[in-house]
Design an enzyme around this catalytic site. Structure first.
Site, short mmCIF file in Angstrom:
data_model
loop_
_atom_site.label_atom_id
_atom_site.label_comp_id
_atom_site.label_asym_id
_atom_site.label_seq_id
_atom_site.Cartn_x
_atom_site.Cartn_y
_atom_site.Cartn_z
N ASP A 279 0.86 -1.19 0.00
CA ASP A 279 0.00 0.00 0.00
C ASP A 279 0.89 1.23 0.00
OD1 ASP A 279 -2.17 1.93 1.02
OD2 ASP A 279 -3.24 0.02 1.07
N HIS B 79 -3.35 6.42 3.72
CA HIS B 79 -4.09 5.21 3.38
C HIS B 79 -3.46 3.96 3.97
CE1 HIS B 79 -5.72 2.03 0.65
NE2 HIS B 79 -6.80 2.79 0.67
N SER C 29 -11.20 -0.77 0.26
CA SER C 29 -9.88 -0.74 0.90
C SER C 29 -9.97 -0.98 2.39
CB SER C 29 -9.21 0.62 0.68
OG SER C 29 -8.45 0.65 -0.49
#
Length: 520
Positions: free
Chosen positions: A158, A197, A350
């Protein structure tokens, strides 16, 4: 199925392919350092070239065909691909001409553009006062048995993870990561305001649980951080594939891919196959288009595709759905760790994906399972929330049942049966077809695994429900990596006829073994 393989009926045939005679195989190496100046994130000017294991070397096989205005900028020896960069002013036609020319080389398996993938979260300002996701998946029931185990590793491929966050620093170490965007050993985010994120995803799966601070992750697994997305939230196929391979080589039990948006690529397919073959369970986000098809990489059969639920357990409006969905999990307004050392809520497939990855890690703290057994057990213990199978797959993941239910003991069908057959191929013209009679009347999944010589390139093809042998140009399923280690996984196979599979030599010769495993 009996051990003598009496149901495996054998016949031989020759398929002429574009490959030539095999050359000696070279020892595989790992990921090379990227050429200095290679840009982070999307790499739209690059072409990825896959080289067969029958070639003497990976880079050399490609370099001699690279035009003068381009250069080899990256090599992955284990996945056997090369990145060739064209100048930014080069036309798309120039890259297409190179792809057409290089694929005529007998040792080149494929050539494709370096696709761009992005993080799959949906920004949303409203914040929940508490964590509902852990409760929805019955994590407290699992915690009565275990809070997790640091020996279980969950890799987050990620953006970078802020590993010194006070609710992550006990489960994420600065020495347990790698930055594939900037080509260094430190996966720390480059921008705290933009690159949140990966930290949020890591916290969902494995923020410190029962530590008297902040939020609870699903379980106390050790997080490996593979930074493959830049602060802009995008990353190239090559960087993501390298990170997946790296995570598998680190022994990751679970690999979380909260990303998607690109098309099918052989490079990414080979990466998730490599990880699966090396024992990792790859969990991937279904996509946020709200469409009836699952995005890549979740759509690869090696990946466990996850859809997202709203707090009322309805399918989130943004979540993709379709026949590839295997599990659902809460994804809307999920509270987790943030790069300001605090917490925030965002939404997306996600967010649903690390819920499943976290439950997988928690399950491994209680049960000793292979990646295939773990996948089957998570599906067998999932809760039906009243959605269609295209929306929820086997159901909403349930940590309580996954941890407290013994595999194969009332879990809805955790049994399996395995058979194998061995043979040999003489060269690129050779192949062998087998027919296989199913042991179970209605298996949930069948996995075909080919183990072949390291200095040859064998491929695996399969047909189910057709009653006929596949060919290299006509098949239902194919595993077509640059070496001879291939895996095909078929969910809900058609048992009305025997399964047919073909072992084909793209290049080279040697012995092989095919293992077939059915799951109830």
């Amino acid at each position: 199925m009996s051990d003598d393989n009496t149901r495996l009926d054998l016949y031989r045939r020759g398929f002429l392919t574009a490959a030539g005679a095999a050359a000696g195989g070279a020892a595989l190496t790992g990921v090379t350092s990227a050429t200095p100046g290679r840009s982070p994130g999307a790499k739209e000017d690059e072409v990825l070239v896959g080289v067969s294991a029958a070639a003497d070397e990976v880079a050399g096989e490609v370099a001699k065909h690279v035009p003068g205005n381009a250069e080899v900028v990256h090599v992955n020896g284990k996945l056997r691909y090369v990145a060739v960069k064209f100048p930014s002013q080069a036309s798309e036609v120039a890259r297409e001409n190179f792809i057409e020319a290089i694929t005529s080389n007998r040792h080149v398996k494929y050539a494709e553009t370096n696709e761009t993938f992005e993080s799959l979260e949906v920004p949303n300002d409203p914040r929940y006062d508490d964590q509902y996701a852990d409760q929805m998946v019955n994590a407290p029931t699992a915690w009565d048995t275990t809070y997790g185990d640091s020996s279980v590793t969950v890799a987050v491929v990620d953006q970078g993870v802020k590993y010194d966050h006070p609710d992550l620093d006990g489960n994420v170490g600065s020495d347990e990561g790698h930055d594939f965007v900037d080509s260094d050993s430190d996966p720390y985010p480059d921008s705290m305001s933009d690159e949140y994120h990966g930290t949020h995803v890591a916290g969902i799966a494995a923020a410190e649980t029962n530590n008297g601070e902040g939020v609870s992750g699903i379980g106390n697994s050790t997080v490996l951080s593979g930074r493959a997305l830049s602060e802009s939230g995008s990353g190239s196929t090559a960087d993501i594939a390298d990170a997946i391979q790296w995570a598998a080589d680190q022994g990751a039990d679970v690999i979380n891919l909260s990303l998607g948006g690109g098309d099918y690529t052989s490079t990414m397919k080979n990466a998730v196959s490599y990880a699966t073959d090396n024992g990792s369970l790859v969990v991937a986000a279904a996509g946020n288009d709200g469409s009836g098809s699952v995005s890549y990489p979740a759509a690869y059969s090696e990946c466990l595709a996850v859809s997202a639920l709203d707090p009322d357990e309805s399918l989130a409006s943004y979540s993709n759905y379709g026949s590839d969905i295997e599990l659902a999990a809460p994804g809307t307004n999920v509270l987790s760790t943030w790069t300001d050392d605090g917490y925030d809520s965002i939404s997306g497939t996600s967010m649903a994906t690390p819920v499943v990855a976290g439950v997988a890690g928690l399950t491994l703290a209680a049960h000793d399972l292979t990646n295939a057994e773990l996948r089957d057990h998570l599906k067998a213990t999932a809760a039906d929330v009243g959605l269609s199978s295209d929306e929820q797959g086997s159901g909403r993941v349930d940590a309580g049942d996954a941890v407290t239910t013994e595999p194969g003991d009332g879990g809805g069908g955790d049994g399996s049966t395995t058979s194998s057959v061995s043979g040999s191929l003489s060269g690129y013209w050779d192949g062998t077809c087998y027919s296989y009679g199913f042991e179970y009347s209605d298996p949930s999944r069948v996995v075909l695994e080919l183990e072949g010589p390291s200095n040859a390139d064998f491929d695996l093809y399969a047909n189910d429900g057709t009653g006929s042998c596949p060919s290299t140009s006509s098949y239902d399923y194919r595993s077509w990596s640059t070496d001879s280690q291939e895996t095909i996984a078929i969910d809900d196979p058609d048992t009305s006829t025997e399964l047919h599979l073909l072992v084909d030599s793209y290049s080279g010769s040697g012995s092989y073994t095919v293992t077939i495993t059915e799951y109830e």
